[in-house]
Design an enzyme around this catalytic site. Structure first.
Site, PDB file in Angstrom:
ATOM      1  N   GLU A  88     -50.920 -16.190  16.033  1.00  0.00           N
ATOM      2  CA  GLU A  88     -50.520 -14.787  16.236  1.00  0.00           C
ATOM      3  C   GLU A  88     -51.489 -14.029  17.137  1.00  0.00           C
ATOM      4  OE1 GLU A  88     -49.805 -13.234  12.261  1.00  0.00           O
ATOM      5  OE2 GLU A  88     -47.776 -14.016  12.301  1.00  0.00           O
ATOM      6  N   GLU A 115     -43.449 -19.777  11.573  1.00  0.00           N
ATOM      7  CA  GLU A 115     -43.581 -19.059  10.301  1.00  0.00           C
ATOM      8  C   GLU A 115     -42.338 -18.212  10.096  1.00  0.00           C
ATOM      9  OE1 GLU A 115     -47.088 -16.726   9.283  1.00  0.00           O
ATOM     10  OE2 GLU A 115     -48.339 -18.104  10.444  1.00  0.00           O
TER      11      GLU A 115
HETATM   12  C1  BG6 Z   1     -48.586 -14.129   9.220  1.00  0.00           C
HETATM   13  C2  BG6 Z   1     -49.866 -14.923   9.127  1.00  0.00           C
HETATM   14  O1  BG6 Z   1     -48.843 -12.934   9.846  1.00  0.00           O
HETATM   15  O2  BG6 Z   1     -47.986 -13.710   8.043  1.00  0.00           O
HETATM   16  C3  BG6 Z   1     -50.059 -15.668   7.824  1.00  0.00           C
HETATM   17  O3  BG6 Z   1     -49.985 -15.844  10.190  1.00  0.00           O
HETATM   18  C4  BG6 Z   1     -49.643 -14.744   6.699  1.00  0.00           C
HETATM   19  O4  BG6 Z   1     -51.391 -16.095   7.741  1.00  0.00           O
HETATM   20  C5  BG6 Z   1     -48.163 -14.440   6.847  1.00  0.00           C
HETATM   21  O5  BG6 Z   1     -49.937 -15.234   5.432  1.00  0.00           O
HETATM   22  C6  BG6 Z   1     -47.568 -13.632   5.727  1.00  0.00           C
HETATM   23  O6  BG6 Z   1     -48.287 -12.453   5.582  1.00  0.00           O
HETATM   24  P1  BG6 Z   1     -48.912 -12.013   4.203  1.00  0.00           P
HETATM   25  O7  BG6 Z   1     -49.735 -10.848   4.508  1.00  0.00           O
HETATM   26  O8  BG6 Z   1     -47.791 -11.691   3.301  1.00  0.00           O
HETATM   27  O9  BG6 Z   1     -49.726 -13.172   3.719  1.00  0.00           O
END
Ligand code: BG6
Length: 482
Positions: free
Chosen positions: A180, A381
């Site tokens: 990211e 993701e």
């Molecule tokens: C992404 C990141 O922004 O979102 C992850 O790359 C992160 O590391 C994921 O865990 C989900 O976000 P969060 O804050 O709910 O863990």
């Protein structure tokens, strides 16, 4: 009616993790302290804190044990194999290999750990997809020169890359230099994404922002990424490198031209800029205008631009959790997001953490980025952070199944549209620590881990309903979604 195109043969189905959120073992076998190790737990309402001196008697630091992947990787990988994964996204904890970031020799014990992880993945024919930097900057580099704000950080990162590329040249093919990377276009990127801490503040949310330093850090990461690509390809010409963009898709809240212009500006800055640099190898025209208008200046050399041009990545990957609306009306209702919130979309519902759910936005985004870059795409993701209820060893997470099913349906439509989508690694293979809140109970995994927000629990693993469902999806190459 023509038949909908199917997911291509050999499509990558898997899941994603990051070392700092799942490994634990924060000070074991020579590991040094990373910027994630000094972040306390928080919640949706209570921001995490950065405490440069670790005080475990006063604070709880969720990365220290996390879900102990370090000692349980065999069990976890076996469960991923049982689901049928053919790809596993993970990061390598920089401070396991270079505890302070500035050593000349790597820590052999750290390398041995990843030797074992890769051997285990190979046993099940699972391809590793390795993120080199996922919020794991050595803390020492913040102390020494404020992290990526200084060009020196590039040299240390490249030393780390060289060790990884040489050691794992026959084991790892797919690399993502920075997770990211575009988060540095927002002030929340300062700490997690670059180890920058300006001034004495210790509150995550109240970091002091210096946009010139922040964009310098982003520039240093662009150059480091390009140099890593060039170096990696010399070590093994089959290596494939990808960008990884936190894609927060934006729509104008209304057709008021003011909303349209604002949305375009936001999209170019947040979503397109970093991809344009890493995939097209150019600094786009609109960013120069943005820098001028906002008084942002930092050093860009001719050599930097030459390197950026040559060291372009091979594939485009992105995280997709939500979309947001942009409005010129300052009074419009707001929602949260992982790096930025936005105006509330009246057509969408949101998760308990206020992240808007928009599966169709994924199809729209896939078309948008494929049209812009025309390289293979992976969704690295995507997932739903939700509270799960544990009932006699069962977790009935139909809300997560619904979320992922709808996104897979839209991916298939995008493939039918003609998008060259090659892989999907939802967040997360297993429950792990949330970045934004430090909670365990904001769960994303197909595998449940018995652990709560305060760190209590057996760490035992359980298969959720989504585990069994995703196994079927993979077995049928995305055809059986119900
Ligand atoms: C992404 C990141 O922004 O979102 C992850 O790359 C992160 O590391 C994921 O865990 C989900 O976000 P969060 O804050 O709910 O863990």
């Amino acid at each position: 009616m023509t038949k909908l195109k199917e997911f291509p043969a050999g499509f990558f189905w898997g899941g994603a993790t990051a070392a700092n959120q799942c490994e634990g073992a924060w000070n074991i076998d020579g590991k040094g302290v990373s910027i994630s190790d000094v972040m306390t737990s928080g919640s949706h309402k209570v921001p995490r804190r950065i405490t440069l001196d670790i005080d475990e008697s006063k604070y709880y630091y969720p990365s220290h044990e996390s879900v102990d992947f370090y000692h349980r990787y065999k069990e976890d990988i076996a469960l991923c194999a049982e689901m049928g994964f053919n790809i596993f996204r993970m990061s390598i904890n920089w401070t396991r290999i270079f505890p302070n970031g500035n050593e000349t020799e790597p820590n052999e014990k750290g390398l041995e750990f990843y030797d074992k992880v890769f051997a285990e993945l190979k046993k099940y024919s699972i391809e590793p997809l390795v993120t080199i930097y996922h919020n794991e900057n050595p803390l020492q580099l913040t102390h020494e020169f404020n992290g990526w704000a200084d060009r020196k950080c590039m040299d240390y990162f490249l030393r780390f890359c060289e060790v990884l590329f040489t050691r794992y040249k026959d084991t790892v093919k797919y690399w993502i230099p920075f997770n990211e990377i575009n988060c540095l276009t927002t002030k929340l990127g300062n700490w997690n994404h670059a180890g920058i801490l300006n001034g004495k503040t210790e509150f995550f949310i109240a970091q002091i922002d210096d946009p010139s330093k922040r964009f310098a850090a982003l520039h240093h990461q662009f150059v480091a990424s390009a140099k890593a690509v060039l170096m990696g390809k010399k070590i093994n010409s089959n290596f494939q490198f990808g960008t990884m963009i936190c894609h927060i898709t934006v729509y104008p809240l209304t057709c008021n031209p003011d909303d349209i212009i604002l949305t375009q500006e936001e999209d170019l800055l947040r979503n397109c800029f970093s991809g344009d640099v890493q995939v097209k190898g150019i600094y786009p025209y609109y960013i120069k205008r943005y820098f001028e208008r906002n008084g942002i200046s930092f050093k860009i050399t001719d050599e930097d631009l030459e390197v950026i041009k040559k060291g372009v990545v091979d594939f485009y990957s992105f995280s997709y959790y939500m979309s947001n609306c942009i409005s010129s009306d300052k009074e419009s209702a707001q929602v949260s997001g992982n790096v930025m919130g936005g105006a509330k979309n009246p057509y969408l519902s949101a998760s308990e953490w206020d992240w808007q759910i928009d599966p169709k936005g994924l199809r729209y985004t896939l078309n948008h980025v494929f049209d812009r870059y025309n390289v293979p795409i992976m969704v690295t993701e995507n997932g739903l952070g939700a509270r799960d209820t544990f009932e006699d060893g069962r977790i009935h997470d139909e809300y997560r199944i619904d979320y992922i099913r709808q996104h897979i349906e839209q991916m298939r439509l995008a493939i039918d549209d003609g998008v060259n989508l090659v892989g999907y690694t939802p967040w997360a293979s297993i429950d792990l620590v949330s970045v934004s809140t430090g909670e365990m109970e904001k769960r994303y995994g197909f595998i449940y881990v018995d652990k709560d927000n305060e760190g209590n629990g057996t760490l035992d693993r359980y298969r959720k309903d989504s585990f069994h469902w995703y196994k079927k999806v993979i077995e049928s190459n995305g055809n059986e979604l119900y």
